[in-house]
Design an enzyme around this catalytic site. Structure first.
Site: not given
Length: 589
Positions: A259, A252, A317, A312
């Site tokens: 594209c 432009c 959790c 380790c």
């Protein structure tokens, strides 16, 4: 019926900006064919540039699109309206309604009108003869049902009277609802008469009128399959493209390159489908899931994914679960101790793995890790070239606006003689863009097509190496001349080197672009690529041999008795009969 004057259907294309890899057919690369004695003689993708440099330059400068500014679009609209009004002997307002209905195609209006004028009039709401208002002093408004003086009512060509207050509200609401106001009809539910522009001009407020004409302007572009707006933020220009003319990459007037087909940033030589997949992959959550699968394991109790961040194997959790387990076998840690391998090993895991218990989960994790590493490899290089291109673009602008004038004064040369520096930076910017998208291409290249992959990596490697040489020369070697206090004796040598590297790099990328757009069809599955690789090795060995013999034997530099001589600039292996390099035209040493 066809009209050669149909501006919207014409193919007259003006030249605006340079497209580095387009010829007159939209496919242009340097015309070339290798000498039969050269190491790469079997491959047409690498070849000699045409001797006619002017013809090549002309082909590169041709365009298959036109940039339309706002004033150009308005002028085209006015011309089309005038043409329809003159040929069909109707008012300009009626001509505008017809063109909007048929997406501003003059040919289509002519065809439909002369095929069945009555049907077209009914479709668009154009009455052949306007209906006059009644002679009564007062009429009832069909919207508010008030008795209104005749001089305070307005009607379309159909003659249905409504008071000006209701008309203004109707028109304002329609305009604020969007582009549908361009095909506005009479407010009477049983009437399909069109509301023309003269009523909009008379009854709409200044703000609404401005919106209406903005919709009208945009309809000219959005209703035509040959034109699209530039997607750059703040740009009001549009691109008219010659359909079927080759490359979709357009530039432009705002300098944004995109594209035309998919309106993403310019991505030649990669097709739009691959680009869409790549962009989706970069933003998809699937990559997050792949990372989680590759780098974590689910807690055996609560199933939340856990990443191991210490050496380790004893895992705990997070709250509220707090389950303690072994990272390797996922068993409860209470069942582990010295006899099971301690903190850093797990005999249970090794035994279970030997029996094939963990084969499927390990296989899935390994596949996810390999997939993630492969994607990361290509994405990092894609993103790096993108950032390098942005930096090169900034350097180009600084060179044009600041450094060029300073360099002209320091080296006592006019700016017109320094264009080779701007051309080098423009080539760098363009090549970075092409190289970036080759990594997206490589990611989707099937791994089982080994010959094509090797051939692709060879072309990509050669192009990238050439680009790095050019970029380093333009970025670092140029700096000494910018910092110089007076003219440099070797500046002309620098000019020759930089211009030569620009030409060589362009040739490398033309070969790469052409090969990828052809789907790497120059390679067969039985080993054409091995010929290419061996040819490259021959060129490299000839350079080494020539360098080793240089002073002692007095023979020609970079030469090889069997293959020819290798160019100093681009290392291309040329036949003995060639006096200049067939790739970059550098003179034989």
């Amino acid at each position: 019926m066809e009209s050669d004057d149909d501006m919207h259907d014409a193919n007259d294309i003006e030249s605006v900006d340079e497209d580095f890899y387009s010829d007159g057919d939209g496919y242009g690369y340097g015309d070339s064919a290798m000498d039969s004695d050269a190491g790469l003689a079997d491959y047409d993708f690498l070849g000699n540039e045409s001797d006619d440099g002017e013809e090549l330059a002309l082909r590169r400068s041709q365009r298959n699109y036109t940039v339309l500014k706002e004033e150009d679009i308005r002028q085209r609209q006015e011309d089309d309206i005038t043409r329809i009004s003159t040929v069909l002997s109707i008012s300009r307002e009626a001509a505008c309604i017809l063109l909007r209905r048929y997406n501003w195609s003059v040919n289509k209006v002519h065809e439909e009108w002369f095929a069945d004028e009555e049907r077209v009039r009914k479709i668009v709401g154009l009455l052949e003869k306007p209906i006059q208002l009644t002679n009564a002093k007062e009429v009832v408004c069909g919207i508010c049902f008030d008795n209104c003086p005749l001089d305070s009512t307005v009607s379309a060509a159909c003659g249905h009277p409504f008071c000006t207050t209701c008309w203004k509200a109707y028109i304002s609401t329609s305009i604020n609802d969007g582009p549908g106001c361009l095909m506005l009809r009479c407010p009477d539910p049983s009437c399909g008469a069109a509301v023309c522009q003269d009523m909009i001009d008379m009854l709409a407020s200044n703000e609404d009128r401005e919106k209406y004409y903005r919709y009208l302007l945009r309809s000219y572009i959005e209703g035509n399959r040959k034109t699209k707006w530039c997607p750059a933020p703040g740009c009001d220009s549009a691109i008219e493209y010659v359909l079927g003319s080759g490359s979709y990459d357009v530039i432009c007037s705002c300098t944004y390159s995109f594209c035309w087909n998919c309106t993403e940033e310019a991505h030649r030589p990669v097709d739009c489908e691959t680009v869409a997949k790549w962009i989706l992959k970069n933003s998809a959550e699937s990559e997050n899931m792949n990372w989680i699968l590759a780098n974590s394991k689910p807690c055996p109790k609560c199933k939340r994914p856990i990443e191991k961040n210490q050496g380790c194997m004893h895992m705990t959790c997070t709250p509220p679960c707090k389950f303690e387990f072994c990272w390797l076998c996922l068993g409860a840690w209470s069942d582990h101790g010295e006899r099971t391998g301690g903190f850093y090993a797990c005999n249970r895991y090794e035994a279970a793995k030997h029996e094939g218990v963990f084969d499927e989960s390990e296989r899935r994790r390994e596949m996810a890790k390999n997939s993630l590493e492969r994607y990361t490899h290509y994405y990092e290089r894609w993103a790096t070239n993108q950032s390098s291109r942005q930096k090169a673009l900034a350097d180009l602008l600084q060179m044009q606006n600041v450094h060029l004038e300073k360099l002209s004064e320091t080296q006592c040369q006019p700016e017109s003689q320094l264009k080779f520096i701007i051309e080098a930076w423009q080539q760098i910017v363009e090549c970075r863009r092409v190289l970036k998208w080759t990594y997206a291409y490589g990611f989707y290249l099937p791994e089982n097509e080994l010959a094509k992959r090797q051939f692709f990596e060879y072309l990509q490697g050669e192009a990238e190496a050439g680009l790095e040489r050019l970029h380093q020369c333009a970025e670092k070697e140029l700096q000494s001349y910018l910092n110089a206090e007076g003219p440099s004796n070797d500046f002309n040598d620098f000019r020759t080197k930089l211009a030569g590297l620009t030409s060589v790099t362009r040739n490398y990328f033309e070969n790469l672009v052409r090969a990828l757009e052809n789907g790497l069809t120059d390679v067969d599955s039985r080993g054409a690529c091995s010929k290419v690789m061996s040819s490259r090795n021959a060129a490299g060995s000839s350079k080494v041999k020539g360098g080793a013999r240089g002073k002692g034997s007095g023979s020609s530099k970079n030469s090889d008795d069997s293959g020819g001589w290798a160019c100093d600039q681009c290392t291309y292996l040329n036949p003995w009969s060639a006096s200049t390099c067939q790739m970059c035209h550098h003179r034989r040493p």
